[in-house]
Write a protein that holds these residues in place. Structure first.
Motif, mmCIF file in Angstrom:
data_model
loop_
_atom_site.group_PDB
_atom_site.id
_atom_site.type_symbol
_atom_site.label_atom_id
_atom_site.label_comp_id
_atom_site.label_asym_id
_atom_site.label_seq_id
_atom_site.Cartn_x
_atom_site.Cartn_y
_atom_site.Cartn_z
ATOM 1 N N ALA A 95 0.833 -1.206 0.000
ATOM 2 C CA ALA A 95 0.000 0.000 0.000
ATOM 3 C C ALA A 95 0.868 1.257 0.000
ATOM 4 O O ALA A 95 0.587 2.224 -0.732
ATOM 5 C CB ALA A 95 -0.929 -0.016 1.216
ATOM 6 N N ASP A 96 1.930 1.251 0.803
ATOM 7 C CA ASP A 96 2.823 2.410 0.842
ATOM 8 C C ASP A 96 3.574 2.571 -0.477
ATOM 9 O O ASP A 96 3.838 3.695 -0.924
ATOM 10 C CB ASP A 96 3.815 2.266 2.000
ATOM 11 N N TRP A 97 3.930 1.464 -1.082
ATOM 12 C CA TRP A 97 4.600 1.521 -2.391
ATOM 13 C C TRP A 97 3.651 2.155 -3.412
ATOM 14 O O TRP A 97 4.029 3.057 -4.162
ATOM 15 C CB TRP A 97 5.003 0.112 -2.819
ATOM 16 N N HIS A 98 2.425 1.687 -3.433
ATOM 17 C CA HIS A 98 1.432 2.204 -4.385
ATOM 18 C C HIS A 98 1.187 3.697 -4.177
ATOM 19 O O HIS A 98 0.890 4.432 -5.136
ATOM 20 C CB HIS A 98 0.121 1.429 -4.230
ATOM 21 N N ALA A 99 1.348 4.158 -2.926
ATOM 22 C CA ALA A 99 1.060 5.560 -2.597
ATOM 23 C C ALA A 99 2.235 6.494 -2.872
ATOM 24 O O ALA A 99 2.097 7.716 -2.725
ATOM 25 C CB ALA A 99 0.659 5.663 -1.126
ATOM 26 N N MET A 100 3.388 5.967 -3.273
ATOM 27 C CA MET A 100 4.547 6.830 -3.527
ATOM 28 C C MET A 100 4.247 7.846 -4.626
ATOM 29 O O MET A 100 3.560 7.535 -5.598
ATOM 30 C CB MET A 100 5.767 5.984 -3.942
ATOM 31 N N ARG A 101 4.815 9.040 -4.456
ATOM 32 C CA ARG A 101 4.676 10.083 -5.465
ATOM 33 C C ARG A 101 6.026 10.621 -5.925
ATOM 34 O O ARG A 101 6.088 11.520 -6.769
ATOM 35 C CB ARG A 101 3.813 11.226 -4.914
ATOM 36 N N ASP A 102 7.098 10.075 -5.363
ATOM 37 C CA ASP A 102 8.455 10.491 -5.717
ATOM 38 C C ASP A 102 9.375 9.305 -5.445
ATOM 39 O O ASP A 102 9.211 8.615 -4.428
ATOM 40 C CB ASP A 102 8.872 11.699 -4.874
ATOM 41 N N GLN B 186 10.988 8.765 -2.027
ATOM 42 C CA GLN B 186 10.200 8.255 -0.908
ATOM 43 C C GLN B 186 10.469 6.774 -0.650
ATOM 44 O O GLN B 186 10.111 6.253 0.412
ATOM 45 C CB GLN B 186 8.707 8.476 -1.178
ATOM 46 N N PHE B 187 11.115 6.123 -1.599
ATOM 47 C CA PHE B 187 11.377 4.695 -1.447
ATOM 48 C C PHE B 187 12.293 4.415 -0.260
ATOM 49 O O PHE B 187 12.141 3.403 0.430
ATOM 50 C CB PHE B 187 11.986 4.143 -2.739
ATOM 51 N N PHE B 188 13.244 5.330 0.005
ATOM 52 C CA PHE B 188 14.152 5.125 1.135
ATOM 53 C C PHE B 188 13.381 5.143 2.453
ATOM 54 O O PHE B 188 13.652 4.353 3.357
ATOM 55 C CB PHE B 188 15.246 6.194 1.127
ATOM 56 N N GLY B 189 12.405 6.042 2.561
ATOM 57 C CA GLY B 189 11.571 6.080 3.754
ATOM 58 C C GLY B 189 10.721 4.832 3.892
ATOM 59 O O GLY B 189 10.496 4.337 5.007
ATOM 60 N N LEU B 190 10.257 4.311 2.773
ATOM 61 C CA LEU B 190 9.473 3.073 2.793
ATOM 62 C C LEU B 190 10.305 1.922 3.355
ATOM 63 O O LEU B 190 9.822 1.130 4.179
ATOM 64 C CB LEU B 190 8.982 2.767 1.379
ATOM 65 N N LEU B 191 11.560 1.827 2.920
ATOM 66 C CA LEU B 191 12.426 0.753 3.419
ATOM 67 C C LEU B 191 12.644 0.883 4.924
ATOM 68 O O LEU B 191 12.606 -0.117 5.656
ATOM 69 C CB LEU B 191 13.771 0.780 2.689
ATOM 70 N N ARG B 192 12.883 2.113 5.383
ATOM 71 C CA ARG B 192 13.101 2.323 6.823
ATOM 72 C C ARG B 192 11.836 2.009 7.618
ATOM 73 O O ARG B 192 11.897 1.370 8.674
ATOM 74 C CB ARG B 192 13.547 3.764 7.078
ATOM 75 N N LYS B 193 10.705 2.472 7.137
ATOM 76 C CA LYS B 193 9.445 2.263 7.855
ATOM 77 C C LYS B 193 9.158 0.782 8.041
ATOM 78 O O LYS B 193 8.745 0.345 9.127
ATOM 79 C CB LYS B 193 8.298 2.935 7.102
ATOM 80 N N HIS B 194 9.375 0.001 6.999
ATOM 81 C CA HIS B 194 9.027 -1.418 7.059
ATOM 82 C C HIS B 194 10.216 -2.301 7.443
ATOM 83 O O HIS B 194 10.071 -3.525 7.515
ATOM 84 C CB HIS B 194 8.433 -1.856 5.719
ATOM 85 N N GLN B 195 11.372 -1.671 7.684
ATOM 86 C CA GLN B 195 12.568 -2.382 8.152
ATOM 87 C C GLN B 195 12.912 -3.560 7.235
ATOM 88 O O GLN B 195 13.083 -4.697 7.679
ATOM 89 C CB GLN B 195 12.370 -2.863 9.593
ATOM 90 N N VAL B 196 12.992 -3.252 5.955
ATOM 91 C CA VAL B 196 13.337 -4.271 4.965
ATOM 92 C C VAL B 196 14.509 -3.775 4.127
ATOM 93 O O VAL B 196 14.737 -2.567 3.999
ATOM 94 C CB VAL B 196 12.140 -4.596 4.039
ATOM 95 N N SER B 197 15.261 -4.713 3.576
ATOM 96 C CA SER B 197 16.310 -4.351 2.630
ATOM 97 C C SER B 197 15.670 -4.062 1.275
ATOM 98 O O SER B 197 14.489 -4.354 1.043
ATOM 99 C CB SER B 197 17.317 -5.492 2.489
ATOM 100 N N ARG B 198 16.454 -3.507 0.405
ATOM 101 C CA ARG B 198 15.935 -3.174 -0.923
ATOM 102 C C ARG B 198 15.465 -4.428 -1.659
ATOM 103 O O ARG B 198 14.354 -4.474 -2.195
ATOM 104 C CB ARG B 198 17.023 -2.448 -1.719
ATOM 105 N N THR B 199 16.309 -5.459 -1.662
ATOM 106 C CA THR B 199 15.940 -6.668 -2.401
ATOM 107 C C THR B 199 14.799 -7.419 -1.717
ATOM 108 O O THR B 199 13.994 -8.068 -2.387
ATOM 109 C CB THR B 199 17.155 -7.592 -2.579
ATOM 110 N N GLN B 200 14.717 -7.328 -0.390
ATOM 111 C CA GLN B 200 13.586 -7.953 0.306
ATOM 112 C C GLN B 200 12.286 -7.250 -0.072
ATOM 113 O O GLN B 200 11.254 -7.902 -0.295
ATOM 114 C CB GLN B 200 13.798 -7.904 1.816
ATOM 115 N N ALA B 201 12.336 -5.926 -0.167
ATOM 116 C CA ALA B 201 11.150 -5.180 -0.593
ATOM 117 C C ALA B 201 10.726 -5.605 -1.990
ATOM 118 O O ALA B 201 9.529 -5.791 -2.261
ATOM 119 C CB ALA B 201 11.437 -3.682 -0.554
#
Length: 353
Positions: free
Chosen positions: A199-206, A209-224
């Motif tokens: 849901a947060d990925w779908h809501a991105m507008r820039d 914002q992906f870096f904040g998404l990774l921090r919020k969900h405590q996932v690595s880039r490849t895990q995301a």
């Protein structure tokens, strides 16, 4: 990697002698020599302090603000699997507390100064010529960024900057920190709220914002990527990078090529033309831009889509076996300008695994 040669890393003289012994056996880059000797590149380079190497001190952010005075240079940023070389001038330079930008027409950098620890001005004899460079390293002695003067650069500006930033102590040798383990272990997939992530990925507008998404969900880039689902990320074959470069060259398509490490990301924007394979390396060998990519170290490739106010931004992202970033490919774009249809079609034409 071969077993390191046993040498006293705390003795600059012993290191220097071992380095000279290795180079006497054949041409060997300093990074390769350091690996063979079981030391960092900065430790090996610092054996020349007091001679052809000058240790630098002071605020390196202010030094970088002055790099435009050198004129025409080659900027080099690399990691274990990719080397990015770009000719041009340092222009439109700025910095905040720990982040710097170089937004020149040719040299385009993101600088993370909290990782910058060691710096040197180097003057090497190469045949009858003198090769001048500024070189920057992290606390472990790994190279972050290097700036080589081209023939038409200003050697007097180099000398002035070298002298102004010379450290008070010019004794050979450097003490570095041990390299930390690679990326910290990922959280269990079961511990991640996948629906909230999507849901947060779908809501991105820039894209930032992906870096904040990774921090919020405590996932690595490849895990995301793995958890987001094919609407957002798909795994590709590991031979994709060569195919992307060859297709971009054949289609005369402007692309963006990002290569970096913990302290610097370097970006090429424009065409790629001459693509050549040499052993495990796939190379772009164009005037003003060279890319050298070790295909055998590419373990994961992902087709990634991020929603923005300018439409979907599509990237192809490369990682090594430890999940470390190697390189990203994008279509040429800027904020406010959608990515090109040509790039999106090229990216989506790459077969998924």
């Amino acid at each position: 990697m071969s077993t390191p040669v046993r040498v006293d890393a705390n003795s600059p003289q012993a290191l220097r002698e071992a380095w000279h012994a290795l180079t006497a056996q054949g041409r060997l880059r300093i990074r390769e020599a350091a690996q063979k000797l079981g030391v960092s590149e900065a430790q090996l380079l610092a054996t020349g302090v007091g001679g052809h190497v000058v240790r630098l001190g002071g605020d390196l952010r202010d030094l970088m603000m002055r790099m435009g005075e050198l004129g025409h240079v080659m900027a080099l940023t690399r990691n274990e699997a990719a080397v990015h070389e770009k000719d041009g001038n340092y222009t439109n330079i700025s910095h905040g507390d720990q982040v710097g930008l170089v937004l020149g027409e040719d040299i385009d950098l993101r600088l993370f100064y909290d990782k910058w620890t060691f710096a040197y001005a180097v003057e090497e004899k190469v045949g009858s010529e003198t090769r001048r460079s500024f070189q920057f390293f992290d606390a472990c002695g790994d190279a972050i960024h290097k700036i080589y003067l081209r023939d038409d650069a200003d050697p007097f500006a180099f000398e002035a900057l070298r002298d102004a930033w010379a450290a008070p102590v010019q004794i050979p040798g450097e003490t570095v920190l041990p390299r930390p383990a690679s990326l910290k272990p990922e959280r269990s997939d079961d511990a991640v709220d996948v629906e909230a992530l999507r849901a947060d990925w779908h809501a991105m507008r820039d894209t930032h914002q992906f870096f904040g998404l990774l921090r919020k969900h405590q996932v690595s880039r490849t895990q995301a990527f793995r958890l987001a689902g094919e609407a957002f990320a798909k795994p590709l074959f590991t031979n994709t990078p060569a195919r992307v470069l060859q297709a971009a060259a054949a289609g005369a398509l402007d692309i963006m090529v990002f290569v970096g490490n913990s302290g610097c990301i370097q970006i090429h924007t424009g065409p790629v033309k001459r693509i050549e394979r040499m052993g495990p390396w796939i190379n772009v060998l164009d005037p003003g831009f060279n890319l050298h990519l070790r295909e055998d170290l590419v373990a994961q490739v992902w087709l990634v889509k991020k929603p923005t106010t300018d439409g979907v931004v599509t990237s192809i992202e490369l990682f090594d076996a430890q999940g470390e970033f190697i390189a990203y490919f994008f279509g040429k774009r800027k904020p406010g300008i959608p990515e090109t249809t040509g790039w999106r079609m090229l990216a989506e034409s790459m077969g998924t695994r």
